[in-house]
Design a protein around this motif. Structure first.
Motif, PDB file in Angstrom:
ATOM      1  N   TYR A 136       0.829  -1.205   0.000  1.00 49.18           N
ATOM      2  CA  TYR A 136       0.000   0.000   0.000  1.00 49.18           C
ATOM      3  C   TYR A 136       0.862   1.254   0.000  1.00 49.18           C
ATOM      4  CZ  TYR A 136      -4.433  -2.440   0.791  1.00 49.18           C
ATOM      5  OH  TYR A 136      -5.553  -3.223   0.660  1.00 49.18           O
ATOM      6  N   GLY A 137       1.944   1.239   0.773  1.00 47.20           N
ATOM      7  CA  GLY A 137       2.837   2.391   0.793  1.00 47.20           C
ATOM      8  C   GLY A 137       3.461   2.644  -0.562  1.00 47.20           C
ATOM      9  N   ALA A 138       3.882   1.575  -1.245  1.00 45.06           N
ATOM     10  CA  ALA A 138       4.443   1.724  -2.588  1.00 45.06           C
ATOM     11  C   ALA A 138       3.404   2.243  -3.558  1.00 45.06           C
ATOM     12  CB  ALA A 138       4.984   0.371  -3.064  1.00 45.06           C
ATOM     13  N   SER A 139       2.161   1.789  -3.417  1.00 41.81           N
ATOM     14  CA  SER A 139       1.079   2.255  -4.289  1.00 41.81           C
ATOM     15  C   SER A 139       0.865   3.753  -4.139  1.00 41.81           C
ATOM     16  CB  SER A 139      -0.212   1.496  -3.953  1.00 41.81           C
ATOM     17  OG  SER A 139      -1.313   2.024  -4.654  1.00 41.81           O
ATOM     18  N   GLU A 140       0.856   4.239  -2.899  1.00 39.94           N
ATOM     19  CA  GLU A 140       0.694   5.675  -2.660  1.00 39.94           C
ATOM     20  C   GLU A 140       1.850   6.465  -3.252  1.00 39.94           C
ATOM     21  OE1 GLU A 140      -1.704   7.661  -1.147  1.00 39.94           O
ATOM     22  OE2 GLU A 140      -2.936   5.874  -1.418  1.00 39.94           O
ATOM     23  N   ALA A 141       3.059   5.978  -3.070  1.00 42.74           N
ATOM     24  CA  ALA A 141       4.232   6.691  -3.571  1.00 42.74           C
ATOM     25  C   ALA A 141       4.233   6.740  -5.100  1.00 42.74           C
ATOM     26  CB  ALA A 141       5.509   6.012  -3.065  1.00 42.74           C
ATOM     27  N   VAL A 142       3.846   5.651  -5.751  1.00 44.87           N
ATOM     28  CA  VAL A 142       3.797   5.627  -7.210  1.00 44.87           C
ATOM     29  C   VAL A 142       2.755   6.613  -7.725  1.00 44.87           C
ATOM     30  CG1 VAL A 142       3.138   4.214  -9.201  1.00 44.87           C
ATOM     31  CG2 VAL A 142       4.699   3.302  -7.478  1.00 44.87           C
ATOM     32  N   ARG A 143       1.600   6.677  -7.068  1.00 48.67           N
ATOM     33  CA  ARG A 143       0.553   7.599  -7.513  1.00 48.67           C
ATOM     34  C   ARG A 143       0.959   9.054  -7.344  1.00 48.67           C
ATOM     35  NH1 ARG A 143      -3.313   3.738  -5.475  1.00 48.67           N
ATOM     36  NH2 ARG A 143      -3.457   4.809  -3.490  1.00 48.67           N
ATOM     37  N   HIS A 144       1.924   9.310  -6.450  1.00 55.21           N
ATOM     38  CA  HIS A 144       2.444  10.680  -6.291  1.00 55.21           C
ATOM     39  C   HIS A 144       3.561  10.981  -7.283  1.00 55.21           C
ATOM     40  CE1 HIS A 144       0.230  10.577  -2.456  1.00 55.21           C
ATOM     41  NE2 HIS A 144       0.305  11.892  -2.490  1.00 55.21           N
ATOM     42  N   GLY A 145       3.891  10.034  -8.157  1.00 54.09           N
ATOM     43  CA  GLY A 145       4.884  10.270  -9.192  1.00 54.09           C
ATOM     44  C   GLY A 145       6.319  10.091  -8.755  1.00 54.09           C
ATOM     45  N   TRP A 146       6.556   9.392  -7.647  1.00 49.80           N
ATOM     46  CA  TRP A 146       7.929   9.198  -7.185  1.00 49.80           C
ATOM     47  C   TRP A 146       8.641   8.163  -8.046  1.00 49.80           C
ATOM     48  CZ3 TRP A 146       7.499   8.889  -1.096  1.00 49.80           C
ATOM     49  CH2 TRP A 146       6.916  10.076  -0.645  1.00 49.80           C
ATOM     50  N   GLY A 147       9.952   8.311  -8.163  1.00 50.84           N
ATOM     51  CA  GLY A 147      10.763   7.333  -8.858  1.00 50.84           C
ATOM     52  C   GLY A 147      10.923   6.067  -8.033  1.00 50.84           C
ATOM     53  N   VAL A 209      -2.296   0.302  -9.037  1.00 53.68           N
ATOM     54  CA  VAL A 209      -1.269   1.092  -9.710  1.00 53.68           C
ATOM     55  C   VAL A 209      -1.200   0.639 -11.166  1.00 53.68           C
ATOM     56  CG1 VAL A 209       1.195   1.609  -9.859  1.00 53.68           C
ATOM     57  CG2 VAL A 209       0.104   1.442  -7.629  1.00 53.68           C
ATOM     58  N   LYS A 210      -1.201   1.581 -12.069  1.00 50.54           N
ATOM     59  CA  LYS A 210      -1.039   1.254 -13.481  1.00 50.54           C
ATOM     60  C   LYS A 210       0.438   1.032 -13.782  1.00 50.54           C
ATOM     61  CE  LYS A 210      -5.091   3.831 -15.081  1.00 50.54           C
ATOM     62  NZ  LYS A 210      -5.572   4.926 -15.964  1.00 50.54           N
ATOM     63  N   LEU A 211       0.700   0.112 -14.675  1.00 49.10           N
ATOM     64  CA  LEU A 211       2.073  -0.269 -14.958  1.00 49.10           C
ATOM     65  C   LEU A 211       2.904   0.902 -15.445  1.00 49.10           C
ATOM     66  CD1 LEU A 211       3.813  -2.822 -14.881  1.00 49.10           C
ATOM     67  CD2 LEU A 211       3.281  -3.180 -17.297  1.00 49.10           C
ATOM     68  N   ASP A 212       2.310   1.758 -16.293  1.00 49.08           N
ATOM     69  CA  ASP A 212       3.090   2.871 -16.849  1.00 49.08           C
ATOM     70  C   ASP A 212       3.303   4.003 -15.852  1.00 49.08           C
ATOM     71  OD1 ASP A 212       0.554   3.903 -16.726  1.00 49.08           O
ATOM     72  OD2 ASP A 212       0.330   4.231 -18.880  1.00 49.08           O
ATOM     73  N   GLN A 213       2.773   3.864 -14.609  1.00 49.16           N
ATOM     74  CA  GLN A 213       3.049   4.849 -13.569  1.00 49.16           C
ATOM     75  C   GLN A 213       4.362   4.574 -12.851  1.00 49.16           C
ATOM     76  OE1 GLN A 213      -0.837   4.326 -11.481  1.00 49.16           O
ATOM     77  NE2 GLN A 213      -1.009   6.542 -11.641  1.00 49.16           N
ATOM     78  N   ILE A 214       4.892   3.374 -13.016  1.00 48.77           N
ATOM     79  CA  ILE A 214       6.143   3.003 -12.360  1.00 48.77           C
ATOM     80  C   ILE A 214       7.301   3.427 -13.255  1.00 48.77           C
ATOM     81  CG2 ILE A 214       7.476   1.110 -11.363  1.00 48.77           C
ATOM     82  CD1 ILE A 214       4.873  -0.475 -11.160  1.00 48.77           C
ATOM     83  N   TRP A 215       8.122   4.348 -12.754  1.00 47.13           N
ATOM     84  CA  TRP A 215       9.234   4.792 -13.589  1.00 47.13           C
ATOM     85  C   TRP A 215      10.549   4.723 -12.825  1.00 47.13           C
ATOM     86  CZ3 TRP A 215      12.198   9.292 -12.649  1.00 47.13           C
ATOM     87  CH2 TRP A 215      11.718  10.116 -11.622  1.00 47.13           C
ATOM     88  N   ILE A 216      11.588   4.400 -13.587  1.00 46.72           N
ATOM     89  CA  ILE A 216      12.933   4.264 -13.043  1.00 46.72           C
ATOM     90  C   ILE A 216      13.781   5.398 -13.588  1.00 46.72           C
ATOM     91  CG2 ILE A 216      14.936   2.742 -12.825  1.00 46.72           C
ATOM     92  CD1 ILE A 216      13.087   0.406 -13.502  1.00 46.72           C
ATOM     93  N   PRO A 217      14.376   6.212 -12.733  1.00 43.90           N
ATOM     94  CA  PRO A 217      15.192   7.324 -13.222  1.00 43.90           C
ATOM     95  C   PRO A 217      16.259   6.860 -14.201  1.00 43.90           C
ATOM     96  CG  PRO A 217      14.860   7.516 -10.853  1.00 43.90           C
ATOM     97  CD  PRO A 217      14.307   6.181 -11.251  1.00 43.90           C
TER      98      PRO A 217
END
Length: 265
Positions: A136-147, A209-217
């Motif tokens: 759940y914590g990772a889901s929230e962070a991804v939705r906020h656009g974090w790397g 979380v949508k797959l394309d929301q997960i981004w790696i710097p």
């Protein structure tokens, strides 16, 4: 002891406020009954021990480089196999790759149990509830656009904080109090904690979380289920390497000492 058993029984009524009441009953039982019961508990009675003995190589085999490094070669072969699994016949579909990704995540949880139970000898029955906190914590962070690095750091930190709050009272005493409190949290978490709206959606407890929301710097976003599988492969490899390195350090040896001889640790 019987007090711990009665407290855990209170946690079974998880509807409405009863769930938090059950968790509170367990924590109260630990704080009130643990000092008295811990006096009668034998040292190490709350830990799991298993004799682990690896026979040394014979002098003849010790002179063979392959035999000396067999463990490392085995790990390399295993991870090579895991990397190629989605390319094998019958495993290339999206559904199969998602299942493989879940298996990788479960393997990471198993390694964390190896650290806690296998090394330190402590018993936890709420590990998958803590896994849910991290998810759940990772889901929230991804939705906020974090790397991804920040996502992993944030989810790990919030899971550690919840684990500390749940387990700290039990770790002060001997006996199976850690198992009792973590079991109570495992019962309460999906029925109450995940539905508060702090981590998941309020009322439903959903977190997507949508797959394309997960981004790696430096690399961009994930596009396919296979990309997510490769990411889980990398994380699993880093966890294995991290545990191997930890075992050689002072803190790692201290964990083993807690299991083998709590008094001297």
């Amino acid at each position: 002891g019987g007090g711990v058993g009665r407290a855990v029984g209170c946690a079974r009524g998880v509807s409405g406020a009863g769930g938090w009441g059950g968790l509170g009953a367990v924590r109260l039982g630990v704080l009130r009954g643990a000092p008295r019961r811990a006096k009668g508990a034998r040292a190490g009675g709350d830990s799991v021990r298993a004799a682990i003995s690896i026979p040394p190589l014979s002098d003849r085999l010790a002179r063979v480089s392959f035999a000396r490094h067999l463990s490392g070669y085995s790990w390399a072969a295993l991870f090579l196999l895991l990397l190629t699994l989605p390319s094998l016949p019958g495993l290339g579909g999206v559904a199969h790759i998602r299942t493989l990704t879940q298996i990788m995540a479960t393997a990471i949880v198993a390694l964390s149990l190896t650290l806690l139970t296998g090394w330190a000898g402590q018993i936890s029955l709420g590990h998958f509830a803590l896994l849910g906190v991290g998810a759940y914590g990772a889901s929230e962070a991804v939705r906020h656009g974090w790397g991804l690095p920040l996502v992993l750091a944030y989810s790990g930190a919030i899971t550690a904080l919840v684990a500390l709050v749940i387990a700290l009272p039990a770790l002060r005493f001997r006996g199976l109090f850690l198992a009792a409190t973590t079991l109570a949290f495992a019962v309460v978490a999906p029925a109450e904690f995940f539905r508060l709206g702090v981590l998941g959606e309020k009322g439903t407890g959903n977190g997507t979380v949508k797959l394309d929301q997960i981004w790696i710097p430096g690399l961009g976003t994930l596009r396919t289920a296979e990309d997510l599988y490769r990411l889980s492969w990398v994380v699993l490899a880093l966890v294995v390497l991290g545990l191997a390195q930890l075992r050689r350090t002072g803190p790692g040896r201290a964990l083993l000492a807690v299991r083998d001889n709590e008094g001297t640790a």
